[in-house]
Design a protein around this motif. Structure first.
Motif, PDB file in Angstrom:
ATOM      1  N   ASP A  15       0.837  -1.205   0.000  1.00  0.00           N
ATOM      2  CA  ASP A  15       0.000   0.000   0.000  1.00  0.00           C
ATOM      3  C   ASP A  15       0.872   1.255   0.000  1.00  0.00           C
ATOM      4  O   ASP A  15       0.518   2.264  -0.618  1.00  0.00           O
ATOM      5  CB  ASP A  15      -0.923   0.006   1.227  1.00  0.00           C
ATOM      6  N   ASP A  16       2.004   1.202   0.693  1.00  0.00           N
ATOM      7  CA  ASP A  16       2.890   2.375   0.748  1.00  0.00           C
ATOM      8  C   ASP A  16       3.352   2.789  -0.646  1.00  0.00           C
ATOM      9  O   ASP A  16       3.409   3.976  -0.972  1.00  0.00           O
ATOM     10  CB  ASP A  16       4.136   2.072   1.579  1.00  0.00           C
ATOM     11  N   ILE A  17       3.694   1.811  -1.438  1.00  0.00           N
ATOM     12  CA  ILE A  17       4.195   2.101  -2.787  1.00  0.00           C
ATOM     13  C   ILE A  17       3.055   2.645  -3.647  1.00  0.00           C
ATOM     14  O   ILE A  17       3.226   3.608  -4.399  1.00  0.00           O
ATOM     15  CB  ILE A  17       4.788   0.839  -3.438  1.00  0.00           C
ATOM     16  N   VAL A  18       1.905   2.019  -3.546  1.00  0.00           N
ATOM     17  CA  VAL A  18       0.757   2.499  -4.328  1.00  0.00           C
ATOM     18  C   VAL A  18       0.384   3.911  -3.897  1.00  0.00           C
ATOM     19  O   VAL A  18       0.096   4.778  -4.725  1.00  0.00           O
ATOM     20  CB  VAL A  18      -0.446   1.542  -4.180  1.00  0.00           C
ATOM     21  N   LEU A  19       0.427   4.163  -2.587  1.00  0.00           N
ATOM     22  CA  LEU A  19       0.114   5.515  -2.100  1.00  0.00           C
ATOM     23  C   LEU A  19       1.158   6.517  -2.569  1.00  0.00           C
ATOM     24  O   LEU A  19       0.835   7.691  -2.789  1.00  0.00           O
ATOM     25  CB  LEU A  19       0.029   5.507  -0.568  1.00  0.00           C
ATOM     26  N   ASN A  20       2.388   6.066  -2.712  1.00  0.00           N
ATOM     27  CA  ASN A  20       3.444   6.933  -3.259  1.00  0.00           C
ATOM     28  C   ASN A  20       3.055   7.393  -4.657  1.00  0.00           C
ATOM     29  O   ASN A  20       3.162   8.571  -5.003  1.00  0.00           O
ATOM     30  CB  ASN A  20       4.758   6.135  -3.300  1.00  0.00           C
ATOM     31  N   ILE A  21       2.561   6.473  -5.457  1.00  0.00           N
ATOM     32  CA  ILE A  21       2.129   6.821  -6.822  1.00  0.00           C
ATOM     33  C   ILE A  21       0.934   7.753  -6.766  1.00  0.00           C
ATOM     34  O   ILE A  21       0.887   8.792  -7.435  1.00  0.00           O
ATOM     35  CB  ILE A  21       1.764   5.549  -7.614  1.00  0.00           C
ATOM     36  N   LEU A  22      -0.042   7.404  -5.940  1.00  0.00           N
ATOM     37  CA  LEU A  22      -1.248   8.237  -5.855  1.00  0.00           C
ATOM     38  C   LEU A  22      -0.909   9.634  -5.357  1.00  0.00           C
ATOM     39  O   LEU A  22      -1.504  10.623  -5.794  1.00  0.00           O
ATOM     40  CB  LEU A  22      -2.273   7.579  -4.923  1.00  0.00           C
TER      41      LEU A  22
ATOM     42  N   ASN B 105      11.500  -1.807  -5.628  1.00  0.00           N
ATOM     43  CA  ASN B 105      10.826  -2.126  -4.365  1.00  0.00           C
ATOM     44  C   ASN B 105      11.520  -3.298  -3.691  1.00  0.00           C
ATOM     45  O   ASN B 105      11.813  -3.274  -2.493  1.00  0.00           O
ATOM     46  CB  ASN B 105       9.361  -2.445  -4.653  1.00  0.00           C
ATOM     47  N   TYR B 106      11.848  -4.315  -4.470  1.00  0.00           N
ATOM     48  CA  TYR B 106      12.542  -5.487  -3.924  1.00  0.00           C
ATOM     49  C   TYR B 106      13.922  -5.101  -3.417  1.00  0.00           C
ATOM     50  O   TYR B 106      14.363  -5.556  -2.361  1.00  0.00           O
ATOM     51  CB  TYR B 106      12.639  -6.570  -5.008  1.00  0.00           C
ATOM     52  N   LEU B 107      14.607  -4.258  -4.186  1.00  0.00           N
ATOM     53  CA  LEU B 107      15.980  -3.869  -3.834  1.00  0.00           C
ATOM     54  C   LEU B 107      16.007  -2.777  -2.763  1.00  0.00           C
ATOM     55  O   LEU B 107      17.074  -2.442  -2.261  1.00  0.00           O
ATOM     56  CB  LEU B 107      16.702  -3.365  -5.088  1.00  0.00           C
ATOM     57  N   GLU B 108      14.842  -2.222  -2.475  1.00  0.00           N
ATOM     58  CA  GLU B 108      14.743  -1.121  -1.490  1.00  0.00           C
ATOM     59  C   GLU B 108      15.628   0.051  -1.902  1.00  0.00           C
ATOM     60  O   GLU B 108      16.432   0.567  -1.128  1.00  0.00           O
ATOM     61  CB  GLU B 108      15.111  -1.610  -0.093  1.00  0.00           C
ATOM     62  N   ASP B 114      10.883   6.160  -6.143  1.00  0.00           N
ATOM     63  CA  ASP B 114      10.245   7.461  -6.343  1.00  0.00           C
ATOM     64  C   ASP B 114      10.191   7.825  -7.823  1.00  0.00           C
ATOM     65  O   ASP B 114       9.161   8.281  -8.327  1.00  0.00           O
ATOM     66  CB  ASP B 114      11.029   8.523  -5.564  1.00  0.00           C
ATOM     67  N   ARG B 115      11.289   7.606  -8.529  1.00  0.00           N
ATOM     68  CA  ARG B 115      11.326   7.981  -9.955  1.00  0.00           C
ATOM     69  C   ARG B 115      10.375   7.119 -10.764  1.00  0.00           C
ATOM     70  O   ARG B 115       9.669   7.591 -11.658  1.00  0.00           O
ATOM     71  CB  ARG B 115      12.752   7.837 -10.492  1.00  0.00           C
ATOM     72  N   ALA B 116      10.347   5.838 -10.453  1.00  0.00           N
ATOM     73  CA  ALA B 116       9.436   4.939 -11.174  1.00  0.00           C
ATOM     74  C   ALA B 116       7.989   5.284 -10.844  1.00  0.00           C
ATOM     75  O   ALA B 116       7.109   5.240 -11.717  1.00  0.00           O
ATOM     76  CB  ALA B 116       9.730   3.480 -10.818  1.00  0.00           C
ATOM     77  N   GLY B 117       7.739   5.630  -9.596  1.00  0.00           N
ATOM     78  CA  GLY B 117       6.393   6.040  -9.196  1.00  0.00           C
ATOM     79  C   GLY B 117       5.935   7.266  -9.970  1.00  0.00           C
ATOM     80  O   GLY B 117       4.783   7.350 -10.403  1.00  0.00           O
ATOM     81  N   GLU B 118       6.850   8.203 -10.156  1.00  0.00           N
ATOM     82  CA  GLU B 118       6.519   9.408 -10.934  1.00  0.00           C
ATOM     83  C   GLU B 118       6.173   9.047 -12.357  1.00  0.00           C
ATOM     84  O   GLU B 118       5.224   9.581 -12.934  1.00  0.00           O
ATOM     85  CB  GLU B 118       7.732  10.353 -10.966  1.00  0.00           C
ATOM     86  N   ALA B 119       6.946   8.161 -12.921  1.00  0.00           N
ATOM     87  CA  ALA B 119       6.703   7.769 -14.313  1.00  0.00           C
ATOM     88  C   ALA B 119       5.342   7.089 -14.450  1.00  0.00           C
ATOM     89  O   ALA B 119       4.584   7.358 -15.382  1.00  0.00           O
ATOM     90  CB  ALA B 119       7.815   6.849 -14.813  1.00  0.00           C
ATOM     91  N   ILE B 120       5.013   6.231 -13.508  1.00  0.00           N
ATOM     92  CA  ILE B 120       3.720   5.533 -13.559  1.00  0.00           C
ATOM     93  C   ILE B 120       2.589   6.526 -13.379  1.00  0.00           C
ATOM     94  O   ILE B 120       1.582   6.473 -14.095  1.00  0.00           O
ATOM     95  CB  ILE B 120       3.659   4.434 -12.487  1.00  0.00           C
ATOM     96  N   ALA B 121       2.753   7.441 -12.441  1.00  0.00           N
ATOM     97  CA  ALA B 121       1.715   8.455 -12.230  1.00  0.00           C
ATOM     98  C   ALA B 121       1.493   9.255 -13.512  1.00  0.00           C
ATOM     99  O   ALA B 121       0.356   9.533 -13.905  1.00  0.00           O
ATOM    100  CB  ALA B 121       2.105   9.392 -11.085  1.00  0.00           C
ATOM    101  N   HIS B 122       2.578   9.600 -14.164  1.00  0.00           N
ATOM    102  CA  HIS B 122       2.483  10.349 -15.417  1.00  0.00           C
ATOM    103  C   HIS B 122       1.745   9.531 -16.478  1.00  0.00           C
ATOM    104  O   HIS B 122       0.934  10.050 -17.237  1.00  0.00           O
ATOM    105  CB  HIS B 122       3.890  10.712 -15.887  1.00  0.00           C
ATOM    106  N   HIS B 123       1.991   8.244 -16.514  1.00  0.00           N
ATOM    107  CA  HIS B 123       1.339   7.385 -17.512  1.00  0.00           C
ATOM    108  C   HIS B 123      -0.165   7.312 -17.277  1.00  0.00           C
ATOM    109  O   HIS B 123      -0.959   7.412 -18.210  1.00  0.00           O
ATOM    110  CB  HIS B 123       1.902   5.957 -17.443  1.00  0.00           C
TER     111      HIS B 123
END
Lengths: 333, 159
Positions: A15-22, B105-108, B114-123
């Motif tokens: 959930d933390d990762i998904v919330l990061n995206i959201l 995420n696996y590698l922590e 954060d960068r991948a999250g930004e890219a996904i959000a943008h998509h």
């Protein structure tokens, strides 16, 4: 690069990762609203984490639900209220108001229009009203009893307002109603409001509000009549979401009462057993609202335009959500 | 545990599909999980059971570039451009942002998460509901009534 495993990738994310995206989509409120429709998990995270987090940072603390256990619906409504314009429909701009709303209060004036029928489609027949107890006012103040032929009078409201604050009642700019010995008829509940067939230029339904997304009590104080100054009504900053229509410009606003059921406005509309109108609230599941204008809860100095349209209109639901519209006051009102 | 080349310490990594990679130890420290393995003295090659070779190759390159940026060999803007255009392919909805995010995420690796999250959000920002479901490969799990209710509540966002 190879594709991920056979099961859904998002299910592998905490959930933390998904919330990061959201969290990266906070800037445009429509994104969270749309993503709420994707899946149960996204809907849950947005309604229980994202909305509360944003509301706690951006809205006055007065408006925040007390305690940690508020349901997602409450936060969703609050978030929607802060960013979503109700649109011309829910702000009541499309309602028939050339009679200042009096027809809703005391029934049609048959003396002026001999061709109007008591059995018109918009007015349910007397027998159907009397058979549905929910549609009959039981307040002793109203004294409405369709079968007995007695009727509630607008003078009752004027009397009580005069008792509360004489100065507010002095400037009502409508004439005394003609008493109908045949029995006034309320049109209550759904289907009782007539919607004008009017061409609108802008969006009719709720949409992302232009202008500020803040709510302030100062704006709410400018709307309510002085005897309600103790009530906490927060509305969006002036001018709200501006809709330039053919006839005039409407500045649509939205707001909410703090502790609505403890407010004087609520006591006024419930004690007088005001009928609701079939106008959905734009922000929650309420299907009916009260007209604050015809309930004399708004400042009386706003007045009306020459065509009978009120300068300000506002509607409140049982949860205290308010939708309405300002217009520019006529120069020579 | 590690081999020394000149003054640089090198660590060996093994992907989930058995391929070996050598990477600067300082670069590998971008990953908390690898940092812990190195500090605990785990023997080489360090196993990464949930990152395949193709993804790991890109991740290792991103670590190397971050190290270059840290040393002033490339600018931050150059790093960001490479991450957007080559690593995450931010402008392509079929890009590899989800793969990178899962690996990060696996590698922590917080920076890469954060960068991948930004890219996904943008998509997903301008996608329809169905497109988002396809992107994340998820099914509509709403009951019919719930779905109607949630669409009605949020209809304003689709104008």
């Amino acid at each position: 690069m190879s594709k991920i495993l056979s099961h859904s990738p998002i299910s592998l994310l905490s959930d933390d990762i998904v919330l990061n995206i959201l969290g990266k989509l906070e800037a445009d409120p429509r994104d969270w609203a749309r993503l709420s429709c994707v899946s149960l998990r996204l809907s849950f995270l947005i309604r229980t984490i994202c909305f509360p987090s944003l509301c706690c940072r951006s809205l006055p603390s007065d408006l925040l639900p007390p305690g940690a256990g508020a349901e997602g619906d409450v936060w969703a409504s609050l978030h929607k209220l802060s960013v979503c314009c109700p649109g011309l429909l829910h702000a009541g701009v499309l309602l028939e108001n050339s009679d200042f709303g009096l027809e809703r209060e005391i029934g049609p004036d048959h003396s002026l229009d001999p061709s109007s029928s008591a059995d018109s489609p918009s007015a349910p027949p007397v027998s159907s009203i009397s058979s549905d107890p929910s549609l009959i006012s039981t307040s002793s103040q109203d004294q409405l009893s369709v079968s007995s032929g007695s009727c509630w009078s607008l003078f009752d409201d004027l009397y009580f307002d005069t008792v509360y604050d004489h100065s507010e009642a002095q400037n009502h700019n409508f004439s005394a109603p003609t008493m109908d010995p045949g029995g006034a008829r309320f049109r209550l509940g759904r289907g009782s409001c007539k919607k004008r067939k009017k061409q609108s230029v802008g969006p009719v339904d709720a949409h992302l509000a232009s202008g500020s997304w803040n709510l302030s009590r100062e704006q709410g104080n400018k709307l309510l009549a002085s005897r309600f100054r103790g009530d906490c009504l927060y509305i969006c900053n002036w001018p709200g979401c501006v809709h330039a229509e053919e006839k005039r410009k409407y500045m649509l606003f939205r707001g909410v009462f703090k502790n609505f059921k403890r407010s004087r406005v609520w006591r006024t509309i419930s004690d007088s057993n005001r009928g609701t109108i079939g106008l959905d609230c734009a922000f929650c599941a309420c299907r009916e609202t009260w007209d604050l204008n015809s309930s004399f809860c708004l400042r009386s100095f706003f007045g009306f335009h020459d065509d009978g349209e009120p300068v300000v209109r506002a509607y409140v639901c049982e949860n205290g959500h308010v939708s309405g519209a300002w217009t520019e006051r006529p120069m020579y009102a | 545990m590690e081999t020394s080349t000149c003054s640089k310490k090198i660590v060996q990594l093994r992907s989930s599909d058995g391929q070996l990679f050598e990477v600067d130890e300082e670069a590998a420290m971008s990953s908390e999980i690898l940092k812990n393995m190195i500090e605990m003295g785990m023997p080489s090659p360090l196993p990464l059971y949930e990152v395949d070779a193709t993804t790991l190759a890109m991740i290792v390159e991103s670590w190397n570039r971050r190290l270059q940026e840290k040393r002033g060999e490339i600018t931050e803007a150059e790093l960001e451009r490479w991450e957007e255009e080559e690593l995450l392919k931010s402008k392509e909805p079929d890009g590899d942002a989800i793969c990178v995010l899962l690996a990060a995420n696996y590698l922590e690796d917080e920076h890469l998460i954060d960068r991948a999250g930004e890219a996904i959000a943008h998509h997903i920002k301008d996608m329809t509901v169905e497109e988002v479901r396809d992107y994340f490969e998820i099914e509509n799990d709403f009951e019919r009534e719930e779905e109607e209710k949630v669409f009605q509540q949020n209809a304003w966002a689709f104008h």
